[in-house]
Design a protein around this motif. Structure first.
Motif, PDB file in Angstrom:
ATOM      1  N   ASP A 143       0.856  -1.191   0.000  1.00  0.00           N
ATOM      2  CA  ASP A 143       0.000   0.000   0.000  1.00  0.00           C
ATOM      3  C   ASP A 143       0.889   1.237   0.000  1.00  0.00           C
ATOM      4  N   ARG A 144       0.807   2.034  -1.046  1.00  0.00           N
ATOM      5  CA  ARG A 144       1.726   3.162  -1.199  1.00  0.00           C
ATOM      6  C   ARG A 144       1.621   4.157  -0.050  1.00  0.00           C
ATOM      7  N   ARG A 145       0.413   4.416   0.431  1.00  0.00           N
ATOM      8  CA  ARG A 145       0.248   5.374   1.522  1.00  0.00           C
ATOM      9  C   ARG A 145       0.849   4.836   2.816  1.00  0.00           C
ATOM     10  N   VAL A 146       0.545   3.566   3.129  1.00  0.00           N
ATOM     11  CA  VAL A 146       1.089   2.958   4.343  1.00  0.00           C
ATOM     12  C   VAL A 146       2.610   2.875   4.252  1.00  0.00           C
ATOM     13  N   ARG A 147       3.117   2.454   3.087  1.00  0.00           N
ATOM     14  CA  ARG A 147       4.566   2.326   2.909  1.00  0.00           C
ATOM     15  C   ARG A 147       5.273   3.663   3.117  1.00  0.00           C
TER      16      ARG A 147
ATOM     17  N   PHE B 220      -1.572   7.535   9.919  1.00  0.00           N
ATOM     18  CA  PHE B 220      -1.218   6.116   9.929  1.00  0.00           C
ATOM     19  C   PHE B 220      -2.408   5.263  10.373  1.00  0.00           C
ATOM     20  N   VAL B 221      -3.096   5.686  11.430  1.00  0.00           N
ATOM     21  CA  VAL B 221      -4.265   4.936  11.906  1.00  0.00           C
ATOM     22  C   VAL B 221      -5.334   4.875  10.826  1.00  0.00           C
ATOM     23  N   GLU B 222      -5.547   5.986  10.116  1.00  0.00           N
ATOM     24  CA  GLU B 222      -6.565   6.005   9.071  1.00  0.00           C
ATOM     25  C   GLU B 222      -6.180   5.144   7.870  1.00  0.00           C
ATOM     26  N   ALA B 223      -4.890   5.044   7.585  1.00  0.00           N
ATOM     27  CA  ALA B 223      -4.440   4.310   6.400  1.00  0.00           C
ATOM     28  C   ALA B 223      -4.478   2.803   6.596  1.00  0.00           C
TER      29      ALA B 223
ATOM     30  N   GLU C 224      -8.710  -4.372  11.124  1.00  0.00           N
ATOM     31  CA  GLU C 224      -8.525  -5.777  11.490  1.00  0.00           C
ATOM     32  C   GLU C 224      -7.052  -6.188  11.526  1.00  0.00           C
ATOM     33  N   VAL C 225      -6.157  -5.372  10.973  1.00  0.00           N
ATOM     34  CA  VAL C 225      -4.720  -5.682  11.044  1.00  0.00           C
ATOM     35  C   VAL C 225      -3.953  -4.545  11.731  1.00  0.00           C
ATOM     36  N   ARG C 226      -4.660  -3.780  12.541  1.00  0.00           N
ATOM     37  CA  ARG C 226      -4.027  -2.620  13.185  1.00  0.00           C
ATOM     38  C   ARG C 226      -2.890  -3.053  14.112  1.00  0.00           C
ATOM     39  N   GLY C 227      -3.096  -4.142  14.845  1.00  0.00           N
ATOM     40  CA  GLY C 227      -2.047  -4.590  15.749  1.00  0.00           C
ATOM     41  C   GLY C 227      -0.770  -4.917  14.997  1.00  0.00           C
ATOM     42  N   GLN C 228      -0.900  -5.663  13.889  1.00  0.00           N
ATOM     43  CA  GLN C 228       0.289  -6.009  13.116  1.00  0.00           C
ATOM     44  C   GLN C 228       0.921  -4.767  12.514  1.00  0.00           C
TER      45      GLN C 228
END
Length: 406
Positions: free
Chosen positions: A223-227, A332-335, A339-343
């Motif tokens: 994911d470009r935004r997350v990366r 970052f939280v929004e991106a 369900e995979v927030r912990g990871q």
């Protein structure tokens, strides 16, 4: 009441600490950081007393951080597949048992190091569970201030942990220091068990933990935004860690270096407080780029070989720039899918730990070729270049949103 500026409501520290679950997370986190500092200091002294080897002693001090690389790559999915309270309590109990075995089981040095490495593999999972719970108990801008408070607690607990660890070692020896860490972990386990609700796991069970971790890590990095946000949180800190790693050889003595590193911890805490408390949410996000650049600028002054006073000032100002990360937290939280927030938080922390170790190694290698002051200045220059290269990720989106991902 929170402050509202430009239509965006900002939280206050009072509102954050009014939330009981955050108080539990904050207190247990301070115990965790302080206890880990005491543990690694005591283990380092214990190994040196057994072997007389500076190299093994240094390896023992770093052993607690190395498992973040492996755990971050292969085990992080557990942070979303197990109830968070159970994970956090388990983490404290594992730490307590590990410290007691190190202190009193009479293990050989190789077995002590192996124990620390093996039990540390789940450390990124335990930390990820804690960080992922934060936006659940602190919605909106309160989450950013909560991260700010945890960062301040980390800096303060490191300083207090080093001082307390030195005191315990002087009075009781390394076994006493390890026993003290075990006691702190047991207290934290009780606090977490009695103070947090038993929230359900975020993700569903299915594929094996290793396979799922690899799959989600690939998904997040693709994911470009997350990366971009991950790189923005990792890379500037690589060169900060590298510069700090050269402080001891620069000053030629650990006592003087301790003063400079303590000043850096104080600067970090001050930056977190000022930016978190006095910058409204939109301004906080606009400050991310200039503060990331600030992370590198003061280190350039080491090319002039300042004495301990000016070195402390420069280190404190540089570390204050770490507050740039506060402007990235909402995005970052929004991106990240819930369900995979912990990871995702675990990947963020593991990458940060790995990058800091790499930065210390890289700048340390440079310090073998050129003088330490110039190596520190080079690290600062590299940090500036990296921050500017990451400008797109560090700048906020044109229209800031206050809505979290549901």
């Amino acid at each position: 009441m929170g402050r509202s500026i430009g239509g965006v409501k900002g939280a206050t520290f009072g509102e954050v600490f009014a939330v009981k679950e955050f108080r539990v997370l904050f207190g247990s986190f301070a115990l965790l950081v302080g206890g880990d500092v005491i543990k690694m200091l005591a283990l380092s002294v214990l190994v040196y007393a057994r072997t007389g080897s500076p190299g093994l002693s240094a390896a023992a001090y770093m052993a607690g951080w190395l498992p973040y690389i492996v755990g971050g790559l292969f085990l992080l999915s557990l942070a979303d597949r197990v109830r968070p309270r159970a994970l956090m309590v388990a983490g404290e109990l594992v730490r307590a048992v590990t410290c007691l075995l190190l202190a009193f089981a009479g293990l050989p040095v190789w077995a002590m190091l192996a124990l620390v490495l093996v039990t540390g593999l789940l450390s990124p999972v335990f930390l990820a569970a804690r960080m992922a719970m934060l936006p659940e108990v602190l919605p909106g801008d309160a989450f950013v201030l909560g991260r700010s408070m945890l960062n301040m607690a980390s800096a303060s607990a490191q300083v207090v942990g080093l001082a307390a660890g030195g005191a315990f070692l002087a009075v009781t020896g390394p076994s006493g220091g390890l026993a003290a860490t075990a006691a702190l972990s047991l207290v934290a386990a009780v606090v977490l068990r009695t103070g947090l609700p038993n929230r359900p796991a975020r993700g569903a069970t299915g594929a094996g933990a290793v396979r799922e971790t690899l799959r989600v890590n690939r998904r997040l990095v693709a994911d470009r935004r997350v990366r971009g946000l991950l790189l923005a949180q990792w890379l500037p800190c690589v060169f900060l860690a590298g510069a700090e790693a050269m402080v001891v050889p620069y000053l030629g003595g650990q006592g003087a270096a301790g003063v400079v590193l303590a000043a850096a911890a104080g600067g970090m805490a001050a930056g977190q407080f000022v930016v978190g408390r006095f910058a409204a949410p939109p301004l906080r996000e606009r400050l991310s780029l200039p503060l990331a650049v600030l992370l590198g600028v003061p280190w350039l002054g080491f090319a002039l070989w300042p004495g301990i006073v000016w070195a402390s000032v420069l280190a404190a100002v540089a570390a204050a720039g770490l507050s740039y990360q506060l402007g990235l937290q909402r995005r970052f939280v929004e991106a990240v899918p819930e369900e995979v927030r912990g990871q995702a938080f675990g990947l963020q922390s593991s990458g940060l730990m790995t990058g800091q170790a790499a930065g210390a190694a890289l700048v340390g290698a440079l310090g073998e070729v050129i003088a330490p002051g110039y190596a520190i200045a080079a690290a600062g220059g590299a940090g500036i270049v990296v921050a500017l290269a990451l400008a797109k990720a560090l700048r906020p989106s044109p229209v800031p949103s206050t809505e979290g991902r549901s």
